[in-house]
Motif scaffolding. Structure first.
Motif, PDB file in Angstrom:
ATOM      1  N   GLY A 294      -3.184  13.956 -13.697  1.00 39.59           N
ATOM      2  CA  GLY A 294      -2.808  12.545 -13.647  1.00 39.59           C
ATOM      3  C   GLY A 294      -1.404  12.329 -13.114  1.00 39.59           C
ATOM      4  O   GLY A 294      -1.166  11.428 -12.295  1.00 39.59           O
ATOM      5  N   VAL A 295      -0.463  13.151 -13.551  1.00 36.22           N
ATOM      6  CA  VAL A 295       0.921  13.031 -13.071  1.00 36.22           C
ATOM      7  C   VAL A 295       0.985  13.303 -11.574  1.00 36.22           C
ATOM      8  O   VAL A 295       1.663  12.583 -10.823  1.00 36.22           O
ATOM      9  CB  VAL A 295       1.836  14.009 -13.840  1.00 36.22           C
ATOM     10  N   THR A 296       0.263  14.322 -11.114  1.00 40.30           N
ATOM     11  CA  THR A 296       0.279  14.664  -9.693  1.00 40.30           C
ATOM     12  C   THR A 296      -0.315  13.539  -8.850  1.00 40.30           C
ATOM     13  O   THR A 296       0.245  13.172  -7.801  1.00 40.30           O
ATOM     14  CB  THR A 296      -0.507  15.964  -9.442  1.00 40.30           C
ATOM     15  N   ILE A 297      -1.421  12.987  -9.278  1.00 41.07           N
ATOM     16  CA  ILE A 297      -2.039  11.884  -8.537  1.00 41.07           C
ATOM     17  C   ILE A 297      -1.099  10.682  -8.476  1.00 41.07           C
ATOM     18  O   ILE A 297      -0.991  10.011  -7.439  1.00 41.07           O
ATOM     19  CB  ILE A 297      -3.386  11.496  -9.183  1.00 41.07           C
ATOM     20  N   THR A 298      -0.397  10.413  -9.568  1.00 38.06           N
ATOM     21  CA  THR A 298       0.557   9.300  -9.580  1.00 38.06           C
ATOM     22  C   THR A 298       1.658   9.520  -8.541  1.00 38.06           C
ATOM     23  O   THR A 298       2.018   8.598  -7.792  1.00 38.06           O
ATOM     24  CB  THR A 298       1.180   9.159 -10.976  1.00 38.06           C
ATOM     25  N   LEU A 299       2.207  10.734  -8.477  1.00 40.14           N
ATOM     26  CA  LEU A 299       3.246  11.046  -7.485  1.00 40.14           C
ATOM     27  C   LEU A 299       2.712  10.892  -6.062  1.00 40.14           C
ATOM     28  O   LEU A 299       3.404  10.367  -5.185  1.00 40.14           O
ATOM     29  CB  LEU A 299       3.755  12.470  -7.706  1.00 40.14           C
ATOM     30  N   ILE A 300       1.487  11.355  -5.842  1.00 43.77           N
ATOM     31  CA  ILE A 300       0.899  11.269  -4.504  1.00 43.77           C
ATOM     32  C   ILE A 300       0.676   9.816  -4.102  1.00 43.77           C
ATOM     33  O   ILE A 300       1.001   9.407  -2.977  1.00 43.77           O
ATOM     34  CB  ILE A 300      -0.428  12.058  -4.448  1.00 43.77           C
ATOM     35  N   GLU A 301       0.109   9.039  -5.006  1.00 39.54           N
ATOM     36  CA  GLU A 301      -0.162   7.637  -4.683  1.00 39.54           C
ATOM     37  C   GLU A 301       1.128   6.873  -4.413  1.00 39.54           C
ATOM     38  O   GLU A 301       1.177   6.016  -3.532  1.00 39.54           O
ATOM     39  CB  GLU A 301      -0.935   6.972  -5.835  1.00 39.54           C
ATOM     40  N   PHE A 302       2.185   7.188  -5.151  1.00 39.21           N
ATOM     41  CA  PHE A 302       3.459   6.522  -4.911  1.00 39.21           C
ATOM     42  C   PHE A 302       3.994   6.886  -3.530  1.00 39.21           C
ATOM     43  O   PHE A 302       4.541   6.035  -2.812  1.00 39.21           O
ATOM     44  CB  PHE A 302       4.469   6.902  -5.993  1.00 39.21           C
ATOM     45  N   ASP A 303       3.815   8.140  -3.127  1.00 40.92           N
ATOM     46  CA  ASP A 303       4.254   8.568  -1.798  1.00 40.92           C
ATOM     47  C   ASP A 303       3.432   7.885  -0.708  1.00 40.92           C
ATOM     48  O   ASP A 303       3.965   7.534   0.345  1.00 40.92           O
ATOM     49  CB  ASP A 303       4.122  10.082  -1.677  1.00 40.92           C
ATOM     50  N   GLN A 304       2.130   7.697  -0.964  1.00 40.91           N
ATOM     51  CA  GLN A 304       1.258   7.085   0.029  1.00 40.91           C
ATOM     52  C   GLN A 304       1.650   5.638   0.325  1.00 40.91           C
ATOM     53  O   GLN A 304       1.348   5.114   1.399  1.00 40.91           O
ATOM     54  CB  GLN A 304      -0.200   7.115  -0.463  1.00 40.91           C
ATOM     55  N   HIS A 305       2.321   4.991  -0.622  1.00 41.56           N
ATOM     56  CA  HIS A 305       2.648   3.572  -0.449  1.00 41.56           C
ATOM     57  C   HIS A 305       4.147   3.318  -0.341  1.00 41.56           C
ATOM     58  O   HIS A 305       4.599   2.177  -0.471  1.00 41.56           O
ATOM     59  CB  HIS A 305       2.078   2.761  -1.622  1.00 41.56           C
TER      60      HIS A 305
ATOM     61  N   THR B  84       0.518   1.065  -5.635  1.00 41.67           N
ATOM     62  CA  THR B  84       0.294   2.338  -6.323  1.00 41.67           C
ATOM     63  C   THR B  84      -0.544   2.136  -7.568  1.00 41.67           C
ATOM     64  O   THR B  84      -1.471   2.904  -7.844  1.00 41.67           O
ATOM     65  CB  THR B  84       1.644   2.982  -6.700  1.00 41.67           C
ATOM     66  N   GLY B  85      -0.234   1.086  -8.328  1.00 38.46           N
ATOM     67  CA  GLY B  85      -1.001   0.789  -9.542  1.00 38.46           C
ATOM     68  C   GLY B  85      -2.462   0.521  -9.245  1.00 38.46           C
ATOM     69  O   GLY B  85      -3.351   1.032  -9.944  1.00 38.46           O
ATOM     70  N   ARG B  86      -2.723  -0.281  -8.191  1.00 38.10           N
ATOM     71  CA  ARG B  86      -4.112  -0.565  -7.823  1.00 38.10           C
ATOM     72  C   ARG B  86      -4.835   0.702  -7.377  1.00 38.10           C
ATOM     73  O   ARG B  86      -6.002   0.915  -7.712  1.00 38.10           O
ATOM     74  CB  ARG B  86      -4.149  -1.626  -6.713  1.00 38.10           C
ATOM     75  N   ALA B  87      -4.135   1.554  -6.610  1.00 31.66           N
ATOM     76  CA  ALA B  87      -4.753   2.796  -6.145  1.00 31.66           C
ATOM     77  C   ALA B  87      -5.085   3.717  -7.316  1.00 31.66           C
ATOM     78  O   ALA B  87      -6.140   4.357  -7.347  1.00 31.66           O
ATOM     79  CB  ALA B  87      -3.819   3.511  -5.164  1.00 31.66           C
ATOM     80  N   LEU B  88      -4.196   3.767  -8.307  1.00 29.10           N
ATOM     81  CA  LEU B  88      -4.438   4.606  -9.480  1.00 29.10           C
ATOM     82  C   LEU B  88      -5.633   4.097 -10.282  1.00 29.10           C
ATOM     83  O   LEU B  88      -6.436   4.886 -10.795  1.00 29.10           O
ATOM     84  CB  LEU B  88      -3.190   4.659 -10.370  1.00 29.10           C
ATOM     85  N   LEU B  89      -5.747   2.779 -10.396  1.00 32.69           N
ATOM     86  CA  LEU B  89      -6.866   2.203 -11.149  1.00 32.69           C
ATOM     87  C   LEU B  89      -8.201   2.460 -10.461  1.00 32.69           C
ATOM     88  O   LEU B  89      -9.243   2.473 -11.121  1.00 32.69           O
ATOM     89  CB  LEU B  89      -6.647   0.694 -11.331  1.00 32.69           C
ATOM     90  N   ARG B  90      -8.180   2.671  -9.144  1.00 32.98           N
ATOM     91  CA  ARG B  90      -9.413   2.932  -8.402  1.00 32.98           C
ATOM     92  C   ARG B  90      -9.688   4.429  -8.241  1.00 32.98           C
ATOM     93  O   ARG B  90     -10.748   4.806  -7.754  1.00 32.98           O
ATOM     94  CB  ARG B  90      -9.345   2.291  -7.006  1.00 32.98           C
TER      95      ARG B  90
END
Length: 316
Positions: free
Chosen positions: A139-150, A162-168
């Motif tokens: 979960g922590v890794t995905i959060t870091l990646i999604e933040f980088d993507q946006h 990032t929040g919307r991407a994490l929820l999906r």
């Protein structure tokens, strides 16, 4: 030694099955992509959801044990962010490497190995280690990646996207839903539980076959220094840090202490490879590190089991 072989041989066999399938083109040109999508969107979310439904509050009450696992994960994870890199290096790639540094093959190899080596008393601490790896670390890794993507947008817009991407994201949403269900105290309906278990059980073997497919199609790859750094962090740093904490810092039953060390000493699981594929990043280093760490772990885990036997902890 037999316990190690029994745990590692299926891993090699599944990777080999994928490699042979690619060489003989049994699954067609898009077989690897379809298998990856099956794992990412169906099998792995089912596995994570079901794992979290098994959590009980009392299992998380062993503060020293949980903290030892967390620190043992954090130290090798952070190593990836301390390496000097080119200015144009993507944080997504760094996060995937960091995940590989600490992502043990805990579910597929860890639990069976602990049961063979340490007996049934190791099941509860082994499950907690699986949750820390497959859910918290993931979960922590995905959060870091999604933040980088946006990144590169207005800070507030970046946070919202990032929040919307994490929820999906099914790999993050599924364990959260599983934990929420666990806290209700309700049992899953039997038919639904069996469906989720059957689907989740396909995650590890399919992911390993996908690695074999990728290795055959990609050929030789992965920077040797990167692969060596990942393998060292995973097989040496993580179990060493964990051992210091569980043996000399915190007080816990010996079975719990050696379970933590054994789980930390496992080779790299398929998570980093799956995330690299999911976010369309280079998966060569991750796949090579998984293969190399699995080969080397036959020696390192054998040595650890010999030490466990010397301590009189080996299950008979």
């Amino acid at each position: 030694m037999l316990a190690v072989i029994n745990a590692t041989l299926p891993v090699f066999a599944l990777i080999l099955a994928g490699w042979l399938s690619a060489r003989r083109q049994l699954l067609g040109p898009s077989g690897g992509d379809a298998l990856n999508r099956f794992v990412i969107y169906l099998a792995l979310p089912a596995l994570l959801f079901h794992a979290m439904t098994q959590v009980r509050p009392e299992q998380l009450a062993h503060g020293g044990y949980v903290l030892s696992l967390i620190v043992g994960i954090v130290v090798p994870f952070v190593i990836a962010f301390c390496v000097k890199r080119p200015r144009d290096a993507r944080r997504t790639d760094v996060a995937i490497e960091a995940l590989a540094n600490a992502y043990a093959n805990s579910g597929f190899m860890g639990i069976p190995l602990c049961l063979v080596v340490l007996g049934p008393d190791s099941l509860a601490p082994a499950i907690i280690a699986v949750l820390m790896t497959a859910c918290v670390l993931f979960g922590v890794t995905i959060t870091l990646i999604e933040f980088d993507q946006h990144q590169g947008q207005h800070p507030l817009r970046t946070v919202l996207k990032t929040g919307r991407a994490l929820l999906r994201n099914p790999l993050l949403l599924s364990p959260v839903l599983g934990l929420a269900w666990a806290f209700t105290g309700l049992q899953l309906p039997l038919a639904l539980d069996r469906f989720i278990v059957l689907l989740g059980d396909a995650a590890s073997p399919c992911a390993l076959v996908a690695i074999g497919l990728f290795l055959a199609q990609a050929g030789a790859g992965g920077t040797p220094s990167t692969v060596a750094r990942i393998v060292f962090a995973k097989l040496i740093v993580q179990p060493a840090v964990t051992a210091v904490l569980v043996l000399f810092v915190f007080d816990m039953p010996p079975v719990w202490a050696w379970t933590a060390i054994l789980m930390g000493a496992l080779p790299i699981g398929t998570g980093p490879f799956m995330l690299a594929q999911m976010y369309h990043r280079d998966a060569q280093s991750a796949s090579r590190a998984i293969l190399v760490s699995t080969v080397i772990s036959v020696l390192t885990i054998s040595a650890l089991i010999a030490l466990i036997q010397h301590q009189g902890m080996l299950h008979h």
